[in-house]
Design a protein around this motif. Structure first.
Motif, PDB file in Angstrom:
ATOM      1  N   ILE A 130      54.408  28.743 -54.550  1.00  0.00           N
ATOM      2  CA  ILE A 130      53.637  28.413 -55.750  1.00  0.00           C
ATOM      3  C   ILE A 130      52.927  27.076 -55.591  1.00  0.00           C
ATOM      4  O   ILE A 130      51.773  26.908 -55.983  1.00  0.00           O
ATOM      5  CB  ILE A 130      54.557  28.395 -56.987  1.00  0.00           C
ATOM      6  CG1 ILE A 130      55.053  29.809 -57.282  1.00  0.00           C
ATOM      7  CG2 ILE A 130      53.840  27.829 -58.210  1.00  0.00           C
ATOM      8  CD1 ILE A 130      56.110  29.867 -58.370  1.00  0.00           C
ATOM      9  N   CYS A 137      49.821  31.203 -60.450  1.00  0.00           N
ATOM     10  CA  CYS A 137      50.714  32.289 -60.046  1.00  0.00           C
ATOM     11  C   CYS A 137      51.508  32.771 -61.256  1.00  0.00           C
ATOM     12  O   CYS A 137      52.143  31.960 -61.940  1.00  0.00           O
ATOM     13  CB  CYS A 137      51.695  31.830 -58.972  1.00  0.00           C
ATOM     14  SG  CYS A 137      50.928  31.242 -57.457  1.00  0.00           S
ATOM     15  N   VAL A 139      54.737  34.736 -62.246  1.00  0.00           N
ATOM     16  CA  VAL A 139      55.993  35.221 -61.692  1.00  0.00           C
ATOM     17  C   VAL A 139      56.605  36.194 -62.689  1.00  0.00           C
ATOM     18  O   VAL A 139      56.861  35.844 -63.846  1.00  0.00           O
ATOM     19  CB  VAL A 139      56.961  34.054 -61.407  1.00  0.00           C
ATOM     20  CG1 VAL A 139      58.290  34.588 -60.882  1.00  0.00           C
ATOM     21  CG2 VAL A 139      56.341  33.086 -60.399  1.00  0.00           C
ATOM     22  N   ARG A 274      51.120  26.706 -62.450  1.00  0.00           N
ATOM     23  CA  ARG A 274      49.995  26.127 -61.714  1.00  0.00           C
ATOM     24  C   ARG A 274      50.383  24.725 -61.279  1.00  0.00           C
ATOM     25  O   ARG A 274      50.765  23.900 -62.104  1.00  0.00           O
ATOM     26  CB  ARG A 274      48.737  26.067 -62.586  1.00  0.00           C
ATOM     27  CG  ARG A 274      47.513  25.476 -61.862  1.00  0.00           C
ATOM     28  CD  ARG A 274      47.016  26.402 -60.771  1.00  0.00           C
ATOM     29  NE  ARG A 274      45.728  26.000 -60.243  1.00  0.00           N
ATOM     30  CZ  ARG A 274      45.562  25.206 -59.176  1.00  0.00           C
ATOM     31  NH1 ARG A 274      46.626  24.711 -58.553  1.00  0.00           N
ATOM     32  NH2 ARG A 274      44.351  24.923 -58.744  1.00  0.00           N
TER      33      ARG A 274
END
Length: 275
Positions: A130, A137, A139, A274
């Motif tokens: 990440i 990203c 998750v 982020r």
């Protein structure tokens, strides 16, 4: 967000992360790329091996590659049936994190599946990707996500550069939400050695982009911030949590902030990180 990359841990069926990322692409009218990565056979070959053993390992890798490549048509067909106009499937050989960092360069969002039993041995393994990938990203948790929706989105806010970048990256998602909750934690100095007058105003920034968020103070300390974030996101019935991923390099290992580590490993809802 026009190009969404989903990491597929399987090519015989589409796991949670792939399903979430593809449904999100439908919601955002985006393209989707499924990426399957398998390790190089060199890593599976013992230091002292016979020619027969080496050939067996290579043949296994060739068979795996052929099977993975053959999944292109089923994936594209399945994505098309979901309403995706542009779908692609790629197969990579190498270290998973290195491969995803490379292919992420031509995408806008990476969707990962938190799979502590098989792929990610610890929060640091997943966090390293990440922090290195240079993309927002999402998750996806091990628990099933009932439906991909952006009705309610929560934001973890402390004024840090990571939090600012997370909000900026998530604007297309936030603009689709009916309700946005700004969870305000203890403020961090955004930019050291520089003072801005007036200072950055998150409320004005969101309103300028058509997002009206209500605020809630997160009365907690650094050690319990992650737990408090998830508790409030759950009370809000959030479909997504947006937060900055705070980390730094130390002797080539990734050191995470406590809140980031807790949310990364314990969230029961999708989280956009982020760095």
């Amino acid at each position: 967000m026009y190009d969404i990359l989903v990491n597929s841990l399987n090519y015989e069926e589409w796991p949670r992360g792939v399903q979430y990322g593809t449904q999100l692409a439908v919601l955002m009218d985006a393209s989707v790329t499924g990426a399957y990565v398998y390790p190089s056979p060199l890593y599976a070959t013992p230091s002292f091996s016979t020619p027969e053993l080496i050939e067996a390992v290579l043949e296994t890798a060739r068979t795996l590659e052929a099977s993975a490549l053959a999944a292109e048509r089923p994936f594209v067909s399945w994505a098309s049936s979901m309403g995706i106009e542009h779908a692609a499937w790629v197969v990579g050989q190498g270290i998973l994190s290195d491969a995803l960092v490379q292919i992420a360069c031509w995408h806008d969002l990476l969707v990962l599946e938190r799979d502590p039993l098989r792929t990610w041995a610890s929060p640091s393994d997943l966090a390293a990707l990440i922090l290195a990938v240079g993309l927002p990203c999402i998750v996806v948790p091990p628990q099933p996500v009932k439906a991909v929706a952006l009705t309610r989105v929560a934001i973890a806010w402390n004024g840090s550069p990571e939090a600012i970048r997370a909000v900026h990256s998530a604007l297309p998602l936030l603009q689709r939400a009916n309700e946005v909750l700004l969870l305000r934690g203890a403020p961090k100095e955004a930019f050291q050695e520089v003072s801005w007058k007036p200072p950055f105003d998150i409320d004005a920034y969101l309103q300028r982009h058509g997002i009206r968020a209500r605020s809630q103070d997160l009365l907690t300390n650094e050690h319990t911030a992650g737990e408090a974030l998830l508790e409030q996101a759950d009370r809000f019935h959030a479909d997504l949590l947006v937060m900055g991923a705070y980390g730094r390099t130390r002797f080539s290992e990734w050191a995470l902030g406590g809140a980031t580590r807790h949310v990364l490993w314990h969230a029961r809802l999708p989280v956009l990180f982020r760095h």
